[in-house]
Design an enzyme around this catalytic site. Structure first.
Site, PDB file in Angstrom:
ATOM      1  N   HIS A 348       0.829  -1.211   0.000  1.00  0.00           N
ATOM      2  CA  HIS A 348       0.000   0.000   0.000  1.00  0.00           C
ATOM      3  C   HIS A 348       0.859   1.255   0.000  1.00  0.00           C
ATOM      4  CE1 HIS A 348       0.608   1.151   4.262  1.00  0.00           C
ATOM      5  NE2 HIS A 348       0.606  -0.156   4.516  1.00  0.00           N
ATOM      6  N   CYS A 366       3.672  -4.550   6.473  1.00  0.00           N
ATOM      7  CA  CYS A 366       3.241  -4.335   5.092  1.00  0.00           C
ATOM      8  C   CYS A 366       4.422  -3.940   4.206  1.00  0.00           C
ATOM      9  CB  CYS A 366       2.182  -3.239   5.038  1.00  0.00           C
ATOM     10  SG  CYS A 366       0.621  -3.700   5.821  1.00  0.00           S
TER      11      CYS A 366
END
Length: 418
Positions: A348, A366
């Site tokens: 992301h 992430c």
């Protein structure tokens, strides 16, 4: 000397008369034998001669014409007037001439049921599941020597719809295009006992164009995946035909319905992330099209090393971990999010870490990229694209996402019951 033997015998006493009787019997027998022999040898040309005897005019020998042998047929299964027959039952038959035998199955309305005929095994198989509680008629036909057909008919009735039905589903839709790492996923509304799983696999047929080897693997008692030996070939077509309606699935439960899924495989896109270089390499159809700086999980919340697949995408979402951790949890708006694990790891955009992307790891696990490159990547990826992460402190656990490619094909096949 008397004129004939008869007079001589008359002059004799009882002994002579007994001899005369025996003489007459012998003479009669000789005459009878002569007559039989004469009849057998001469015969009439209009009557068949015995043992291949010749024609009265020419005396030539010729064999009589054989009577035509009729090929017999019979329906052997399901039995005549059988009840509660399962919906995928095969029709078995006997025939002395299977190569020329035809099988026709019709429903109560007289409509023919589509099926395939195996003349090597004398079997007819329905192409689709039969209907619940319906009477069917089987007609087996083979040509006869006299130009007519020999046939046999039989009827049976399928099982009534049971109350205990198991639903099988797939979230993949017809015409959908997915990445080369997309596993085929089937889920069941009830646990499938192990003894029934092999039959379930047999009835879930995957056809790829071009052809590619693959296998099913049970992820749990309610979920089974299929993957090819290597990534799907780019631009392939994949058709899945699940035929479980009326199939016994254990403990008195049966398949509720059949299911088909017709997919397209897109171009090949592989994302490779190295913790050593802190970079993502984006390859499309084997060519590098972009190198993206990244920031992975910090030592306390490391990213997982392994091969994953993009599972879902959201252009804008909110990460909320406060339910899991009321003290240290956070609620943050996120752009260009692409999920790669069940545990919450995403690719992301993270504008707050752009200054250290390509240099240090600061995320909660992430793969952080810049806002601009996050959008660029998001616009080019699709569900089923592959991402491989290497060099982190944590190893990806199988089952934490679609981890079908996180093991060798030989290991994957061990999850099949065939």
């Amino acid at each position: 000397m008397e004129m004939d033997g008869i007079r001589s015998a008359e002059r004799a006493g009882p002994t002579a008369r007994n001899g005369r009787s025996r003489w007459r019997l012998t003479l009669a027998a000789m005459l009878t034998g002569t007559l039989l022999l004469t009849a057998a040898c001469s015969g009439d040309k209009d009557d068949p001669s015995w043992q291949g005897g010749g024609d009265g005019a020419a005396g030539a020998s010729s064999a009589p014409s054989a009577e035509p042998t009729l090929s017999t047929v019979a329906v052997t299964s399901p039995a005549q007037d059988a009840k509660s027959v399962e919906l995928w039952s095969e029709v078995k038959f006997d025939s002395e001439d299977p190569d020329n035998t035809e099988v026709k199955v019709t429903n109560a309305k007289g409509d023919e049921v589509e099926g395939t005929l195996d003349k090597d095994q004398n079997l007819w198989r329905p192409s689709e599941s039969l209907a619940w509680g319906t009477k069917y008629t089987v007609t087996v036909t083979t040509p006869a020597a006299d130009g007519k057909n020999n046939s046999a008919t039989s009827s049976f009735t399928t099982m009534k719809q049971p109350s205990n039905l198991v639903r099988v589903t797939s979230f993949l839709g017809d015409g959908q295009t997915v990445g080369v790492g997309m596993p085929l996923i089937m889920k069941f509304g009830r646990a499938i006992p192990e003894k029934y799983r092999a039959e379930v696999e047999r009835r879930m047929v995957v056809t790829a164009t071009p052809a590619q080897e693959g296998t099913w693997r049970w992820i749990s008692s309610t979920e089974v995946h299929f993957r090819p030996q290597a990534y799907w070939k780019a631009n392939s077509k994949v058709f899945t035909d699940v035929k479980l309606k009326g199939v016994e699935l254990g403990d008195g439960w049966y398949g509720r319905s059949d299911l088909t899924v017709d997919l397209k495989i897109g171009r090949e896109m592989i994302l490779t992330v190295s913790n050593k270089t802190k970079k993502m390499t984006v390859k499309q159809d084997g060519k590098v099209i972009k190198t993206i700086p990244v920031s992975l999980g910090k030592p306390s919340t490391p990213s997982s090393s392994g091969t994953m697949v993009i599972m879902e995408k959201a252009a804008h979402t909110v990460f909320d971990t406060t339910d899991e951790d009321p003290v240290n949890g956070y609620k943050t708006p996120i752009d260009w999010a692409q999920r790669i694990t069940y545990s919450g790891q995403f690719i992301h955009a993270a504008p707050w870490s752009e200054g250290v992307q390509g240099k240090r790891n600061v995320s909660h696990g992430c793969v952080n990229v810049s806002e601009a490159l996050g959008q660029w990547l998001f616009q080019r990826t699709m569900m089923g694209d592959v991402i491989s992460v290497t060099g982190t402190e944590d190893k990806l656990k199988n089952g934490n996402g679609w981890t079908d490619w996180n093991m060798s094909y030989a290991e994957y096949k061990k999850g099949s019951y065939l």
